[in-house]
Motif scaffolding. Sequence first.
Motif, mmCIF file in Angstrom:
data_model
loop_
_atom_site.group_PDB
_atom_site.id
_atom_site.type_symbol
_atom_site.label_atom_id
_atom_site.label_comp_id
_atom_site.label_asym_id
_atom_site.label_seq_id
_atom_site.Cartn_x
_atom_site.Cartn_y
_atom_site.Cartn_z
ATOM 1 N N LEU A 39 0.832 -1.202 0.000
ATOM 2 C CA LEU A 39 0.000 0.000 0.000
ATOM 3 C C LEU A 39 0.870 1.257 0.000
ATOM 4 O O LEU A 39 0.548 2.244 -0.676
ATOM 5 N N VAL A 40 1.976 1.221 0.750
ATOM 6 C CA VAL A 40 2.916 2.352 0.742
ATOM 7 C C VAL A 40 3.494 2.544 -0.653
ATOM 8 O O VAL A 40 3.585 3.665 -1.162
ATOM 9 N N ALA A 41 3.877 1.437 -1.304
ATOM 10 C CA ALA A 41 4.413 1.519 -2.662
ATOM 11 C C ALA A 41 3.377 2.105 -3.620
ATOM 12 O O ALA A 41 3.700 2.954 -4.459
ATOM 13 N N ALA A 42 2.128 1.666 -3.494
ATOM 14 C CA ALA A 42 1.061 2.189 -4.356
ATOM 15 C C ALA A 42 0.848 3.679 -4.105
ATOM 16 O O ALA A 42 0.600 4.456 -5.046
ATOM 17 N N LEU A 43 0.950 4.097 -2.847
ATOM 18 C CA LEU A 43 0.809 5.516 -2.514
ATOM 19 C C LEU A 43 1.920 6.336 -3.161
ATOM 20 O O LEU A 43 1.676 7.433 -3.682
ATOM 21 N N LEU A 44 3.138 5.792 -3.179
ATOM 22 C CA LEU A 44 4.265 6.488 -3.815
ATOM 23 C C LEU A 44 4.047 6.629 -5.322
ATOM 24 O O LEU A 44 4.394 7.650 -5.920
ATOM 25 N N VAL A 45 3.463 5.597 -5.937
ATOM 26 C CA VAL A 45 3.128 5.684 -7.360
ATOM 27 C C VAL A 45 2.096 6.788 -7.578
ATOM 28 O O VAL A 45 2.200 7.588 -8.527
ATOM 29 N N ALA A 46 1.102 6.851 -6.699
ATOM 30 C CA ALA A 46 0.079 7.896 -6.804
ATOM 31 C C ALA A 46 0.703 9.279 -6.649
ATOM 32 O O ALA A 46 0.314 10.232 -7.349
ATOM 33 N N VAL A 47 1.687 9.399 -5.754
ATOM 34 C CA VAL A 47 2.390 10.683 -5.589
ATOM 35 C C VAL A 47 3.106 11.064 -6.884
ATOM 36 O O VAL A 47 3.074 12.231 -7.305
ATOM 37 N N ALA A 48 3.733 10.092 -7.538
ATOM 38 C CA ALA A 48 4.431 10.361 -8.799
ATOM 39 C C ALA A 48 3.464 10.888 -9.857
ATOM 40 O O ALA A 48 3.762 11.869 -10.554
ATOM 41 N N PHE A 49 2.305 10.244 -9.973
ATOM 42 C CA PHE A 49 1.301 10.732 -10.921
ATOM 43 C C PHE A 49 0.810 12.120 -10.515
ATOM 44 O O PHE A 49 0.599 12.998 -11.361
ATOM 45 N N GLY A 50 0.638 12.328 -9.203
ATOM 46 C CA GLY A 50 0.178 13.624 -8.721
ATOM 47 C C GLY A 50 1.157 14.742 -9.036
ATOM 48 O O GLY A 50 0.749 15.850 -9.419
ATOM 49 N N THR A 105 4.092 5.671 -15.086
ATOM 50 C CA THR A 105 3.406 4.539 -15.700
ATOM 51 C C THR A 105 4.259 3.275 -15.636
ATOM 52 O O THR A 105 3.763 2.192 -15.283
ATOM 53 N N VAL A 106 5.536 3.406 -15.972
ATOM 54 C CA VAL A 106 6.458 2.260 -15.892
ATOM 55 C C VAL A 106 6.521 1.736 -14.462
ATOM 56 O O VAL A 106 6.503 0.522 -14.222
ATOM 57 N N THR A 107 6.587 2.653 -13.497
ATOM 58 C CA THR A 107 6.650 2.251 -12.090
ATOM 59 C C THR A 107 5.398 1.494 -11.675
ATOM 60 O O THR A 107 5.465 0.480 -10.964
ATOM 61 N N ALA A 108 4.236 1.958 -12.120
ATOM 62 C CA ALA A 108 2.975 1.279 -11.797
ATOM 63 C C ALA A 108 2.951 -0.134 -12.374
ATOM 64 O O ALA A 108 2.522 -1.087 -11.704
ATOM 65 N N VAL A 109 3.421 -0.279 -13.608
ATOM 66 C CA VAL A 109 3.453 -1.601 -14.246
ATOM 67 C C VAL A 109 4.402 -2.527 -13.491
ATOM 68 O O VAL A 109 4.092 -3.701 -13.232
ATOM 69 N N LEU A 110 5.587 -2.012 -13.127
ATOM 70 C CA LEU A 110 6.561 -2.827 -12.399
ATOM 71 C C LEU A 110 6.040 -3.221 -11.017
ATOM 72 O O LEU A 110 6.262 -4.345 -10.556
ATOM 73 N N LEU A 111 5.346 -2.305 -10.366
ATOM 74 C CA LEU A 111 4.766 -2.627 -9.063
ATOM 75 C C LEU A 111 3.765 -3.776 -9.194
ATOM 76 O O LEU A 111 3.769 -4.706 -8.361
ATOM 77 N N VAL A 133 10.268 1.519 -5.714
ATOM 78 C CA VAL A 133 9.275 2.521 -6.127
ATOM 79 C C VAL A 133 9.692 3.903 -5.639
ATOM 80 O O VAL A 133 9.551 4.897 -6.367
ATOM 81 N N ALA A 134 10.238 3.988 -4.427
ATOM 82 C CA ALA A 134 10.735 5.263 -3.907
ATOM 83 C C ALA A 134 11.880 5.788 -4.771
ATOM 84 O O ALA A 134 11.977 6.996 -5.036
ATOM 85 N N PHE A 135 12.737 4.875 -5.228
ATOM 86 C CA PHE A 135 13.836 5.252 -6.124
ATOM 87 C C PHE A 135 13.293 5.839 -7.429
ATOM 88 O O PHE A 135 13.776 6.873 -7.909
ATOM 89 N N MET A 136 12.280 5.201 -7.993
ATOM 90 C CA MET A 136 11.696 5.700 -9.237
ATOM 91 C C MET A 136 11.050 7.067 -9.033
ATOM 92 O O MET A 136 11.149 7.953 -9.905
ATOM 93 N N LEU A 137 10.409 7.265 -7.889
ATOM 94 C CA LEU A 137 9.826 8.571 -7.571
ATOM 95 C C LEU A 137 10.921 9.616 -7.430
ATOM 96 O O LEU A 137 10.762 10.759 -7.880
ATOM 97 N N TYR A 138 12.026 9.230 -6.830
ATOM 98 C CA TYR A 138 13.186 10.122 -6.677
ATOM 99 C C TYR A 138 13.686 10.581 -8.050
ATOM 100 O O TYR A 138 13.896 11.776 -8.287
ATOM 101 N N VAL A 139 13.866 9.628 -8.956
ATOM 102 C CA VAL A 139 14.334 9.966 -10.303
ATOM 103 C C VAL A 139 13.318 10.858 -11.008
ATOM 104 O O VAL A 139 13.684 11.869 -11.627
ATOM 105 N N HIS A 140 12.056 10.494 -10.910
ATOM 106 C CA HIS A 140 11.000 11.267 -11.559
ATOM 107 C C HIS A 140 10.966 12.707 -11.055
ATOM 108 O O HIS A 140 10.772 13.647 -11.838
#
Length: 213
Positions: free
Chosen positions: A8-19, A57-63, A94-101
């Motif tokens: 759920l934390v990982a999914a929240l981080l993906v949502a933050v990236a989209f946000g 999107t890539v992060t969501a697919v990988l998750l 996922v946090a790493f991908m958000l960091y890069v994004h």
Amino acid sequence: MKVRTQYLVAALLVAVAFGVSVFFYPQMPDRMATHWTTSGDADGTMGKLWGAFLLPTVTAVLLALFAVIPRIDPLDENISVFRKQYALFVVLFVAFMLYVHSFVILWNLGYRFDFTTVLAPAIGALFYFIGVLMNRVERNWFVGVRTPWTLSNDEVWKNTHSRAGPLFKLAGLVAIVGVFVPTYAIYLMVVPAVGIAIYLTVYSYVEYRRVTV
């Protein structure tokens, strides 16, 4: 933290990236910088829509893929042994991908920095935790050092991963040094990882020969 909570934390981080992409989308240029040279300079662009939303999107697919792997692995009972560490790795990835994004967005907002250097601490942390994971992982088809020889023998798997753990931790520390020597940052991140991959492949073969012959 329970495994479900970690996902759920990982999914929240993906949502933050989209946000982040949605919030800053009006401020993005029509052509966004999305690729950088080894010296940290932008040398590739992408249309605004894909530039803003490709990484989330890539992060969501990988998750989704990471979530499915424990269910489809023929050795799923082995994954259950290190399921919490695996789920924590998913969160960190996922946090790493958000960091890069986040840095992609910052660059396209007009901020300038050496992209390779800002990646060094994140890659170092990821490598270090991979080292932690290597010390816990049991034989399976998706996670760990998967050579024909480790997958064929439990002892070879165990011995190879006993070597892999400290090496990846060391690679993580070396990568972090790149923050302080930007000129060599890319080499400090890539060369140890490639060297470890080659070494472990050869080691697993030699170990297999020792154990089975």
